[in-house]
Write a protein that holds these residues in place. Sequence first.
Motif: not given
Length: 522
Positions: A87, A134, A139, A144, A193, A198
């Motif tokens: 990010p 993303l 990721a 993150v 987020l 991930c």
Amino acid sequence: MDEFLKWYFSDRPVIASTLGADGYDHTLGDFTAAAWTAREQEEVRWLDRLSALRTASPDDTIDRDLVLSQLRGSIALASWPAWRRDPATYLSAIFASMFTPFQHRLKPEPELVPAAVSRLAEVPGVLAACRANLDPDLAAPLLVQRGLGQARTGRNFLTRTIPSMVQDEGLRATLAEAAEPAARAFDELVAFLEGFECGGSWRMGEKLYSTLLREREMLAYGAAELHEKGKAAWAELDERMRRVARGVNGTEDWRAAMDSLMDDHPPTLADMRAEYEVETQRARAFVKEHDLVTFADGEQCHVLPSAEYTRPVLSVAHYLSPPPLGASRTGVFFVPYTPDDFTPEQVRQRLRTNSRATMPSIAVHEAYPGHHWHLSYMAGNPRTVRKVFRTPYFTEGWALYVEKVLHQEGYFDTPATELAHLDCRIFRAARIVVDTALHCGDMSVEEAETFMATKASLSPGTAQGEVNRYCAWPTQAPSYLTGAIEIDRIRESFRGSPKEFHDRIAGSGGLPLGLAEQAALA
């Protein structure tokens, strides 16, 4: 080269305006997946075109090879796309685009505010691209979470921090009103987020790491060799520090000696900033008295608290250079303030890491004749491309190299400041060991944090922040000592005074070290 730079600036308007190029300060640029893909394809075309270019002079050859090194590094990183992994790729562009113009104030407020309003209108689109791009398979949770910490500062940064930098009440109100939709977009990103799952890795791997060292940094070795260089440098510095420690606490235990020195620190963050300002001016006077470099006309270095948006991700001092394509020679040495939610103990640990014994080394590194002197002086280089592209393997290497120069000149004139100077250096050797081991899969995050807290004089909290940074920024951490050693090596072949060497090699830019050697010894 002019044609290449025109394309480069048009494709990266935030970078262009940060460098001081006119005409790019009303937009953030295109962050969609299609734009990233097109950019990668265009870089390949430019690499082919410039590789076939004939040059008319040695300086032209250096300019061309500088751009080729940057292109090769960027093309190699296409296999490790930050725009799908991190990010910060999106957040850093937004924060820099809003903060830097008001910090530098190269234009009057009636011009700065409309440009900022125009960029604020694009923030929701950029953050939407972040959410869309993303990839949960690429990721990494660590990256993150790091981005989440930054994103949480977004609302306050846009609606309070930036408007507070505007003096005109009407313009301030206009900016605050325009910031609200962008702030809501940050709120949406935070929520995204927080729920984003991930499973990617932050480890780059030995192959790509070595490719970047050889192709982008133009070094003659890869990750494995660099790792061994870091271990050897650490061992040599450890031996020296054992001797110096006797003058501090009467033993060879330099870690205990440094721990005791860290107890002598400024009582508050504000006091830390004030003491750094005094030390910065002392360093400048010393460098001038010893005639070590030529100063840029009109250069100034302000010493300020670190920007709010950097505090969750940067635990050490850092520097903002004057825009090299503009006329200003005023830079900012940012003192590492803590986030507002830090506990009193976390603040104390930050102050300990910036002890009075360590402050002279940090002021030399960040200001005189380190980053500020270098980047204000090299801004006078007439070759535009040298102002646009620079590598930390030179800029950070330079700042550590001059710490050693000032040690040789007698600046660190007590056992305490000498030991702290060596501690700053062994810290950089530890960085080489840890960064290469982390990204080549030979060390866990926990092992790296323990290594940094026991092989250098970092508090556990600062060691944690450091390692988090290494995971997010592969190959950067080794640049300090690697560059310093290489500049020392080049110095041995230079015929001339120290001042002549410093002006020539640092004035040539922030070149990959192979090109810096050509520029210095031509």
